[in-house]
Design a protein around this motif. Structure first.
Motif, PDB file in Angstrom:
ATOM      1  N   ARG A 119       0.827  -1.211   0.000  1.00 15.09           N
ATOM      2  CA  ARG A 119       0.000   0.000   0.000  1.00 15.09           C
ATOM      3  C   ARG A 119       0.862   1.262   0.000  1.00 15.09           C
ATOM      4  NH1 ARG A 119      -5.336   0.592   0.161  1.00 15.09           N
ATOM      5  NH2 ARG A 119      -4.968   2.684   0.902  1.00 15.09           N
ATOM      6  N   GLU A 139       2.233   1.613  -3.420  1.00 15.37           N
ATOM      7  CA  GLU A 139       1.182   2.029  -4.347  1.00 15.37           C
ATOM      8  C   GLU A 139       0.949   3.541  -4.226  1.00 15.37           C
ATOM      9  OE1 GLU A 139      -2.616   0.278  -3.597  1.00 15.37           O
ATOM     10  OE2 GLU A 139      -3.616   1.715  -4.902  1.00 15.37           O
ATOM     11  N   ARG A 165       1.658   6.148  -7.180  1.00 14.74           N
ATOM     12  CA  ARG A 165       0.495   6.888  -7.659  1.00 14.74           C
ATOM     13  C   ARG A 165       0.743   8.399  -7.632  1.00 14.74           C
ATOM     14  NH1 ARG A 165      -4.351   4.782  -8.425  1.00 14.74           N
ATOM     15  NH2 ARG A 165      -4.257   2.869  -7.274  1.00 14.74           N
ATOM     16  N   SER A 166       1.294   8.837  -6.535  1.00 19.07           N
ATOM     17  CA  SER A 166       1.507  10.286  -6.450  1.00 19.07           C
ATOM     18  C   SER A 166       2.581  10.712  -7.447  1.00 19.07           C
ATOM     19  CB  SER A 166       1.877  10.694  -5.029  1.00 19.07           C
ATOM     20  OG  SER A 166       3.215  10.360  -4.776  1.00 19.07           O
ATOM     21  N   LEU A 195       3.133   9.238 -10.376  1.00 16.08           N
ATOM     22  CA  LEU A 195       2.581   9.146 -11.731  1.00 16.08           C
ATOM     23  C   LEU A 195       1.563  10.234 -12.019  1.00 16.08           C
ATOM     24  CD1 LEU A 195       1.969   5.312 -12.145  1.00 16.08           C
ATOM     25  CD2 LEU A 195       3.623   6.691 -13.364  1.00 16.08           C
ATOM     26  N   PHE A 196       0.704  10.489 -11.045  1.00 15.29           N
ATOM     27  CA  PHE A 196      -0.457  11.326 -11.347  1.00 15.29           C
ATOM     28  C   PHE A 196      -0.379  12.705 -10.732  1.00 15.29           C
ATOM     29  CE2 PHE A 196      -2.240   6.946 -11.431  1.00 15.29           C
ATOM     30  CZ  PHE A 196      -2.471   6.906 -12.787  1.00 15.29           C
ATOM     31  N   GLN A 197       0.660  12.967  -9.988  1.00 12.17           N
ATOM     32  CA  GLN A 197       0.708  14.268  -9.330  1.00 12.17           C
ATOM     33  C   GLN A 197       0.620  15.373 -10.371  1.00 12.17           C
ATOM     34  OE1 GLN A 197      -0.179  15.817  -6.612  1.00 12.17           O
ATOM     35  NE2 GLN A 197       1.271  14.666  -5.404  1.00 12.17           N
ATOM     36  N   LYS A 228      -4.441  13.830   3.244  1.00 12.40           N
ATOM     37  CA  LYS A 228      -3.952  12.599   2.611  1.00 12.40           C
ATOM     38  C   LYS A 228      -2.609  12.194   3.196  1.00 12.40           C
ATOM     39  CE  LYS A 228      -6.485  12.928  -1.664  1.00 12.40           C
ATOM     40  NZ  LYS A 228      -6.546  13.660  -2.914  1.00 12.40           N
ATOM     41  N   VAL A 257      -8.813   8.014   1.785  1.00 13.20           N
ATOM     42  CA  VAL A 257      -9.230   9.411   1.890  1.00 13.20           C
ATOM     43  C   VAL A 257      -9.967   9.813   0.613  1.00 13.20           C
ATOM     44  CG1 VAL A 257      -8.479  11.787   2.205  1.00 13.20           C
ATOM     45  CG2 VAL A 257      -7.253   9.945   3.351  1.00 13.20           C
TER      46      VAL A 257
END
Lengths: 469, 227
Positions: free
Chosen positions: A317, A320, A324-325, A327-329, A343, A359
């Protein structure tokens, strides 16, 4: 310079006989219009000098309307439109002083009035130069050589004048050599200036019109150079011969271009491909480095901890979340918003206690002092939920115009608030007390199916007022 | 994402026929192993073309559809739904995604999916979601409810004519509770309504999400890259 005199800008007046030049000049210089007109007429008698001067001003000086329009477009400048000048207006203004007269009226190589033919007028100087820069047509606008072109032109004109005087004095000047040489120099200067401009244009802005102008200048420079070289080489002033040679050389140049063009294009394309490849390679290397530092390390850790399900889930987790942050920030998004903080706190709780903290946020706001209290209270609530709930924790943040609300829900066995001992600071002090102190509210609902903590904080203006009271 | 657990949708008497569409073979086999035995996986597909073919051939009740898929015109899950439009009455689509990007989720829902869950959801939860979708209901995760609230705004509709562009006060309440992690059953209890009514509200929200011509919705989703 302390007793400064404000001069109205030099513009062509609407009160006019021919083109408003005299009236404008009179207004600018502060002389009576009649005197100026008579002076102009007298000067015209003196070999047509007045006529030439009048025509020149007619061309160079804008009308009042035009001037206003241009002023409107001009960026704000520390130098006011009315330029100050020594009241004892001398024929030769000191070079360091701002150029007299408004910049719009002043042609870029000098000043239309008294100082025009003095050296100081040619180079201009001081802050006035930057001012002129703004009104100068874009192709003359430069940063590094602000006065360079003016100096060059002035020097050229001086040279021409010198040659003419020398000729008048009876010195034999080899014009047949000088003119082609001047043409070559001038052409080269134009072409090189263009090179400099395109480089600059690449940094500032690239418009089609600029490029078209650039090509035209390049062509003009090339033509001048070729013609100059030809005349020089052919050595004779014969026009027909020169013309023929020019034609031949253009044909040769065309042939060379035709032959070399495919190579040049291929070379250019290779260069572009290589550049794109290099960019891709850099990106790839960056991604590889990141994956190595994060994902691969985590996978290695997971393999070593394979026996411990709890650790594996926690590691997965955390990884992940990190990936994620990354890749998508959204880099455009403002950092340090409330949702980011919540968050981050959720992630921290998840890392320390191992239960997932989900969250969901709706709306967002910038952090304030009371929001910080809200974050701290929700952190405490998340810790409690994760510790006592023993399962995943749902966090919901909603920011609306009126207030900010946070809900923290777990699915634990629940507890009764009155049963919580007085000395347990977690719930009473860190959540309820803290929210109350900062003008917010906190309530706790607990059932056997789970516990939910609700935190509320009124919007900015009210909590400011409450913070002061 | 734990909201669908233990809400007890009626288990159908017959097994539910499901097609799994995902380009990762490991994920497909893992998902298959996780699903309840009352769910029959009748087909699998890894690309847009394969998916459309398998769905047309098998006529499954539910398609578990990854949002990001290779092949086709690059439209991913959205394209699969569009390609199976003729079956949309009988075949339900449940979107699965790791992306969490609002743009992906909203686009696949607007294409016609009946719900959206993240891939980290547990086997029991996904089984529940499949039953629910097969029964004609919508499956909303807290995150999807958050998207809806963010996109439609948190102020209730008061004028009847922009009905499609706003949520009613009741729908807002339901969405808020789902976003807070409540299961349908808990929502029903909290609002003193029946589970069936909750399901009706959720379906109505889904319909609005799909049909709303609100141009901000797409724009909003495109701007909001990560939730």
């Amino acid at each position: 310079m302390t007793t400064a005199l404000t001069r109205p800008p030099l513009v062509r007046s609407s009160d006019r006989v021919i083109a408003g030049v005299c009236a404008g000049l009179a207004a600018h210089l502060g002389w009576p219009v009649k005197n100026v007109r008579i002076g102009m007429a007298l000067a015209t008698l003196a070999g047509g000098a007045g006529l030439a001067f009048y025509a020149w001003l007619w061309i160079m000086v804008p009308t009042a309307d035009e001037s206003a329009r241009r002023n409107a477009k001009r960026p704000a400048s520390p130098i006011a439109p009315g330029v100050t000048l020594d009241p004892a207006f001398s024929a030769v203004p000191p070079p360091a002083s701002p150029s007299p007269g408004p910049p719009v009226a002043a042609p870029w190589w000098g000043n239309p009035d008294a100082g025009a033919f003095a050296p100081g007028g040619v180079s201009g100087g001081g802050p006035g130069a930057g001012y002129r820069d703004a009104v100068r047509p874009p192709w003359f606008r430069g940063r590094s050589m602000r006065h360079g072109k003016e100096m060059l032109l002035g020097a050229g004109l001086l040279l021409v004048a010198g040659i003419l005087i020398a000729q008048l004095l009876g010195v034999d000047v080899p014009l047949g050599t000088l003119i082609p040489a001047a043409a070559v120099l001038g052409g080269a200067a134009i072409a090189w200036m263009q090179l400099d401009e395109t480089r600059r244009a690449g940094l500032v802005d690239k418009t089609k019109a600029d490029q078209a102008g650039g090509w035209a200048r390049l062509a003009a420079g090339l033509a001048l150079v070729v013609a100059g070289v030809l005349v020089m080489v052919s050595g004779s002033g014969s026009w027909e011969q020169t013309w023929l040679a020019l034609l031949a050389s253009v044909a040769v140049l065309g042939g060379v271009v035709l032959v070399l063009l495919p190579w040049a294009l291929k070379f250019w394309r290779d260069l572009e491909t290589e550049r794109a490849g290099r960019i891709r390679e850099t990106e790839r290397a960056e991604i590889a480095a990141h994956l190595h530092d994060s994902v691969l390390q985590t996978l290695a850790l997971i393999q070593r901890r394979a026996g411990n399900e709890h650790d594996v889930v926690r590691l997965a987790r955390a990884q992940e979340r990190e990936l994620r942050s990354w890749l998508f920030q959204d880099p455009g998004k403002e950092a340090g918003q409330l949702s980011d903080r919540i968050k981050a706190v959720g992630a921290e709780v998840e890392d320390s206690l191992g239960n997932a903290v989900e969250v969901v946020s709706v709306g967002d706001t910038a952090m304030t002092e009371s929001h910080e209290a809200l974050v701290q209270a929700s952190r405490e609530a998340m810790l409690n939920a994760s510790r006592h709930g023993g399962g995943p924790v749902s966090v919901y943040l909603e920011v609306s115009d009126g207030r900010t609300e946070i809900f923290i829900k777990d699915r634990g066995p629940g507890f009764d608030l009155p049963d919580v001992p007085e000395d347990r600071l977690g719930v009473r002090e860190s959540i309820i007390g803290r929210m109350k102190r900062h003008g917010g509210s906190a309530s706790i609902t607990s059932t056997p199916d789970g516990t939910e903590v609700r935190l509320g904080m009124p919007a900015l203006q009210t909590d400011n007022a409450e913070g002061k009271s | 994402m734990n909201n669908v657990q233990g809400t007890g949708p009626i288990r159908p008497a017959q097994p539910v026929r499901v097609v799994i569409v995902d380009d990762h073979a490991i994920f497909r086999s893992g998902l298959k192993a996780d699903l309840d035995e009352s769910i029959h996986v009748v087909g699998e597909a890894a690309t847009v073309e394969q998916a459309i073919a398998v769905i047309a051939q098998e006529h499954p009740e539910v398609v578990l559809l990854d949002v990001h898929l290779p092949g086709g015109l690059g439209g991913g899950g959205r394209e699969v739904i569009a390609g199976s439009a003729a079956l949309l009455g009988t075949t339900k689509f449940l979107a699965l995604s790791v992306s969490d990007a609002a743009e992906d989720v909203v686009s696949v829902i607007r294409a016609g999916a009946r719900g959206y869950v993240t891939k980290t959801i547990s086997g029991a939860e996904i089984t529940d979601a499949v039953f629910r979708v097969a029964g004609g209901d919508a499956v909303f995760s807290p995150r999807l409810a958050g998207f809806v609230l963010d996109a439609f705004g948190t102020a209730p509709a008061d004028i009847a004519d922009d009905e499609l562009d706003r949520l009613s006060a009741r729908e807002l309440e339901v969405m808020r509770l789902i976003a807070r992690g409540y299961s349908y059953k808990e929502v029903a209890k909290e609002l003193f309504i029946s589970i069936k009514t909750v399901e009706t509200h959720v379906s109505a929200v889904l319909r609005k999400l799909q049909l709303s011509s609100r141009h901000e919705l797409t724009k909003w989703a495109a701007e909001r890259r990560l939730l």
